[in-house]
Design a protein around this motif. Structure first.
Motif, PDB file in Angstrom:
ATOM      1  N   GLU A   1       0.812  -1.220   0.000  1.00 29.90           N
ATOM      2  CA  GLU A   1       0.000   0.000   0.000  1.00 29.90           C
ATOM      3  C   GLU A   1       0.843   1.267   0.000  1.00 29.90           C
ATOM      4  OE1 GLU A   1      -2.795  -0.041   3.182  1.00 29.90           O
ATOM      5  OE2 GLU A   1      -3.600  -2.020   2.684  1.00 29.90           O
ATOM      6  N   ASP A   2       2.058   1.163   0.509  1.00 26.47           N
ATOM      7  CA  ASP A   2       2.927   2.336   0.691  1.00 26.47           C
ATOM      8  C   ASP A   2       4.210   2.138  -0.118  1.00 26.47           C
ATOM      9  OD1 ASP A   2       4.363   4.503   1.543  1.00 26.47           O
ATOM     10  OD2 ASP A   2       4.417   3.949   3.661  1.00 26.47           O
ATOM     11  N   LYS A   3       4.232   2.665  -1.321  1.00 24.00           N
ATOM     12  CA  LYS A   3       5.381   2.469  -2.208  1.00 24.00           C
ATOM     13  C   LYS A   3       6.635   3.180  -1.697  1.00 24.00           C
ATOM     14  CE  LYS A   3       2.888   0.077  -5.031  1.00 24.00           C
ATOM     15  NZ  LYS A   3       3.029  -1.395  -5.059  1.00 24.00           N
ATOM     16  N   ALA A   4       6.453   4.165  -0.834  1.00 15.81           N
ATOM     17  CA  ALA A   4       7.609   4.914  -0.326  1.00 15.81           C
ATOM     18  C   ALA A   4       8.204   4.283   0.932  1.00 15.81           C
ATOM     19  CB  ALA A   4       7.206   6.359  -0.031  1.00 15.81           C
ATOM     20  N   LEU A   5       7.607   3.187   1.401  1.00 15.92           N
ATOM     21  CA  LEU A   5       8.058   2.589   2.661  1.00 15.92           C
ATOM     22  C   LEU A   5       9.526   2.155   2.589  1.00 15.92           C
ATOM     23  CD1 LEU A   5       7.570   1.448   5.504  1.00 15.92           C
ATOM     24  CD2 LEU A   5       6.802  -0.681   4.411  1.00 15.92           C
ATOM     25  N   ILE A   6       9.875   1.336   1.614  1.00 14.19           N
ATOM     26  CA  ILE A   6      11.242   0.809   1.523  1.00 14.19           C
ATOM     27  C   ILE A   6      12.263   1.936   1.301  1.00 14.19           C
ATOM     28  CG2 ILE A   6      12.786  -0.656   0.160  1.00 14.19           C
ATOM     29  CD1 ILE A   6      10.504  -2.644  -0.104  1.00 14.19           C
ATOM     30  N   PRO A   7      12.015   2.897   0.380  1.00 13.70           N
ATOM     31  CA  PRO A   7      12.974   4.006   0.247  1.00 13.70           C
ATOM     32  C   PRO A   7      13.189   4.775   1.545  1.00 13.70           C
ATOM     33  CG  PRO A   7      11.520   3.953  -1.648  1.00 13.70           C
ATOM     34  CD  PRO A   7      10.986   2.949  -0.680  1.00 13.70           C
ATOM     35  N   TRP A   8      12.114   5.020   2.309  1.00 11.76           N
ATOM     36  CA  TRP A   8      12.239   5.733   3.579  1.00 11.76           C
ATOM     37  C   TRP A   8      13.040   4.913   4.591  1.00 11.76           C
ATOM     38  CZ3 TRP A   8      11.628  10.523   5.297  1.00 11.76           C
ATOM     39  CH2 TRP A   8      10.864  11.412   4.537  1.00 11.76           C
ATOM     40  N   MET A   9      12.757   3.613   4.677  1.00 10.58           N
ATOM     41  CA  MET A   9      13.476   2.760   5.615  1.00 10.58           C
ATOM     42  C   MET A   9      14.952   2.664   5.230  1.00 10.58           C
ATOM     43  SD  MET A   9      10.748  -0.362   6.279  1.00 10.58           S
ATOM     44  CE  MET A   9      11.860  -1.236   7.391  1.00 10.58           C
ATOM     45  N   LEU A  10      15.200   2.491   3.945  1.00  8.12           N
ATOM     46  CA  LEU A  10      16.581   2.393   3.474  1.00  8.12           C
ATOM     47  C   LEU A  10      17.334   3.703   3.700  1.00  8.12           C
ATOM     48  CD1 LEU A  10      18.648   0.589   2.055  1.00  8.12           C
ATOM     49  CD2 LEU A  10      17.804   1.475  -0.139  1.00  8.12           C
ATOM     50  N   GLY A  11      16.641   4.822   3.459  1.00  7.99           N
ATOM     51  CA  GLY A  11      17.251   6.132   3.681  1.00  7.99           C
ATOM     52  C   GLY A  11      17.617   6.348   5.136  1.00  7.99           C
ATOM     53  N   ALA A  12      16.710   5.952   6.056  1.00  5.10           N
ATOM     54  CA  ALA A  12      16.984   6.097   7.495  1.00  5.10           C
ATOM     55  C   ALA A  12      18.175   5.250   7.905  1.00  5.10           C
ATOM     56  CB  ALA A  12      15.743   5.701   8.301  1.00  5.10           C
TER      57      ALA A  12
ATOM     58  N   PHE B   1       9.194   2.341   9.860  1.00  2.00           N
ATOM     59  CA  PHE B   1       8.152   1.357   9.536  1.00  2.00           C
ATOM     60  C   PHE B   1       6.966   1.485  10.488  1.00  2.00           C
ATOM     61  CE2 PHE B   1       6.664  -2.984  10.751  1.00  2.00           C
ATOM     62  CZ  PHE B   1       5.845  -3.199   9.656  1.00  2.00           C
ATOM     63  N   GLY B   2       7.244   1.550  11.793  1.00  2.00           N
ATOM     64  CA  GLY B   2       6.174   1.653  12.787  1.00  2.00           C
ATOM     65  C   GLY B   2       5.335   2.904  12.617  1.00  2.00           C
TER      66      GLY B   2
ATOM     67  N   ARG C   1       0.328   5.571  10.888  1.00  2.00           N
ATOM     68  CA  ARG C   1      -0.351   6.602  10.108  1.00  2.00           C
ATOM     69  C   ARG C   1      -1.374   5.990   9.158  1.00  2.00           C
ATOM     70  NH1 ARG C   1       2.990  10.333   5.968  1.00  2.00           N
ATOM     71  NH2 ARG C   1       2.880   8.381   4.787  1.00  2.00           N
ATOM     72  N   ASN C   2      -1.020   4.852   8.573  1.00  2.00           N
ATOM     73  CA  ASN C   2      -1.925   4.164   7.652  1.00  2.00           C
ATOM     74  C   ASN C   2      -3.175   3.676   8.378  1.00  2.00           C
ATOM     75  OD1 ASN C   2      -2.739   3.012   5.184  1.00  2.00           O
ATOM     76  ND2 ASN C   2      -1.857   1.043   5.736  1.00  2.00           N
ATOM     77  N   VAL C   3      -2.987   3.124   9.576  1.00  2.00           N
ATOM     78  CA  VAL C   3      -4.113   2.624  10.365  1.00  2.00           C
ATOM     79  C   VAL C   3      -5.064   3.765  10.726  1.00  2.00           C
ATOM     80  CG1 VAL C   3      -4.756   1.626  12.588  1.00  2.00           C
ATOM     81  CG2 VAL C   3      -2.887   0.623  11.280  1.00  2.00           C
ATOM     82  N   TYR C   4      -4.497   4.894  11.172  1.00  2.00           N
ATOM     83  CA  TYR C   4      -5.332   6.029  11.552  1.00  2.00           C
ATOM     84  C   TYR C   4      -6.054   6.627  10.348  1.00  2.00           C
ATOM     85  CZ  TYR C   4      -4.050   6.349  16.448  1.00  2.00           C
ATOM     86  OH  TYR C   4      -3.923   6.098  17.793  1.00  2.00           O
ATOM     87  N   THR C   5      -5.390   6.618   9.193  1.00  2.00           N
ATOM     88  CA  THR C   5      -6.022   7.143   7.978  1.00  2.00           C
ATOM     89  C   THR C   5      -7.243   6.310   7.604  1.00  2.00           C
ATOM     90  OG1 THR C   5      -3.914   7.990   7.141  1.00  2.00           O
ATOM     91  CG2 THR C   5      -5.659   7.658   5.532  1.00  2.00           C
ATOM     92  N   LYS C   6      -7.125   4.983   7.723  1.00  2.00           N
ATOM     93  CA  LYS C   6      -8.245   4.103   7.394  1.00  2.00           C
ATOM     94  C   LYS C   6      -9.388   4.221   8.402  1.00  2.00           C
ATOM     95  CE  LYS C   6      -5.647   0.555   4.883  1.00  2.00           C
ATOM     96  NZ  LYS C   6      -5.219  -0.870   4.852  1.00  2.00           N
ATOM     97  N   ALA C   7      -9.030   4.450   9.667  1.00  2.00           N
ATOM     98  CA  ALA C   7     -10.053   4.534  10.716  1.00  2.00           C
ATOM     99  C   ALA C   7     -10.750   5.886  10.764  1.00  2.00           C
ATOM    100  CB  ALA C   7      -9.413   4.249  12.082  1.00  2.00           C
ATOM    101  N   ASP C   8     -10.110   6.916  10.244  1.00  2.00           N
ATOM    102  CA  ASP C   8     -10.627   8.285  10.341  1.00  2.00           C
ATOM    103  C   ASP C   8     -12.031   8.390   9.758  1.00  2.00           C
ATOM    104  OD1 ASP C   8     -10.649  10.949  10.937  1.00  2.00           O
ATOM    105  OD2 ASP C   8      -9.525  11.573   9.167  1.00  2.00           O
ATOM    106  N   GLY C   9     -12.942   8.955  10.566  1.00  2.00           N
ATOM    107  CA  GLY C   9     -14.308   9.185  10.114  1.00  2.00           C
ATOM    108  C   GLY C   9     -15.254   8.028  10.340  1.00  2.00           C
TER     109      GLY C   9
END
Length: 249
Positions: A45-56, A93-94, A99-107
């Motif tokens: 669902e999050d294509k930027a996950l691996i680049p962000w983790m690798l960057g960190a 990652f965490g 953030r993804n969980v809260y986005t889905k639950a919002d509303g």
């Protein structure tokens, strides 16, 4: 040995320890599987996950090696940098999963109550102290700031609900501060993802002992709400069928 019979206690003790080790290993394996499944779902669902983790990870290693190079000890700091990099990648990652969980639950009805149940620290949460058959609800939180009434639902309905509940609470809470929060994305409301942070920023006005006293007093008030769903209502759930279930309870 007692009365000529061998003592079975050492054998039983070893069996219990072995069972405990096996149980611990099974629990650890289950946790690793859950983390791996969560990672796979988030990655899709999050294509930027691996680049962000690798960057960190790479940034942490580069900083450690850079500092080590200045003092001529980069080989010593390299393993430390790798360890810090792994922790940084896990942290990224965490945060992105959260953030993804809260986005889905919002509303969704019940989302605010679910977020409150995940509060860290000394908080006493009572879900649904007031509500409507439209699944609007007011939840009560007791913490070091005092009493916080958290509402979710249609603004034109929850404003009245929270005002009534504030009056009821004030009758028994004495001089304890009472805060009110409406969860939402409109002006003057607190977004779901920022609810916990908002509560943590409130000033500390009462002690833990006073919290217990107030909790006992407020418990006598009971609830004026219909039963709320446990956690955010799944997307696509039929509101009418849920409302009929609430009315029957």
């Amino acid at each position: 040995m007692a009365g000529g019979k061998p003592d079975k206690a050492p054998k039983l003790d070893k069996t219990a320890k072995k069972a405990a080790r096996l149980e611990k290993r099974a629990a650890s394996k289950a946790r690793r599987q859950q983390i791996w499944q969560a990672f796979q779902m988030q990655r899709k669902e999050d294509k930027a996950l691996i680049p962000w983790m690798l960057g960190a990870f790479l940034l942490s290693v580069a900083l450690a090696v850079g500092i080590g190079a200045i003092f001529g000890i980069w080989l010593i700091l390299l393993p430390i940098g790798i360890a810090i990099g792994i922790l940084a990648a896990i942290s990224v990652f965490g945060r992105r999963v959260q953030r993804n969980v809260y986005t889905k639950a919002d509303g969704q009805p019940g989302a605010a109550g679910w977020a409150l149940d995940n509060l860290r620290g000394q908080w006493r949460v009572t879900q649904g102290v007031a509500g409507t058959t439209h699944l609007d609800a007011v939840h009560r939180v007791i913490g070091r700031p005092g009493v916080i009434l958290v509402a979710e639902g249609a603004p034109h309905r929850v404003k009245g609900l929270i005002a009534q509940e504030k009056k009821r609470t004030a009758r028994v809470s004495g001089t304890t501060p009472i805060y009110d929060v409406i969860v939402g994305n409109d002006e003057g409301q607190i977004p779901l993802k920022g609810l916990q942070r908002h509560l943590m920023k409130l000033p500390r006005n009462i002690t833990v002992k006073e919290m217990e006293t107030i909790e006992a007093r407020l418990a006598a008030l009971g609830s004026r709400a219909a039963a709320m769903p446990k956690g955010p209502m799944p997307a696509g759930a039929k509101m009418r069928s849920v409302q009929r279930t609430v009315r029957r309870r």
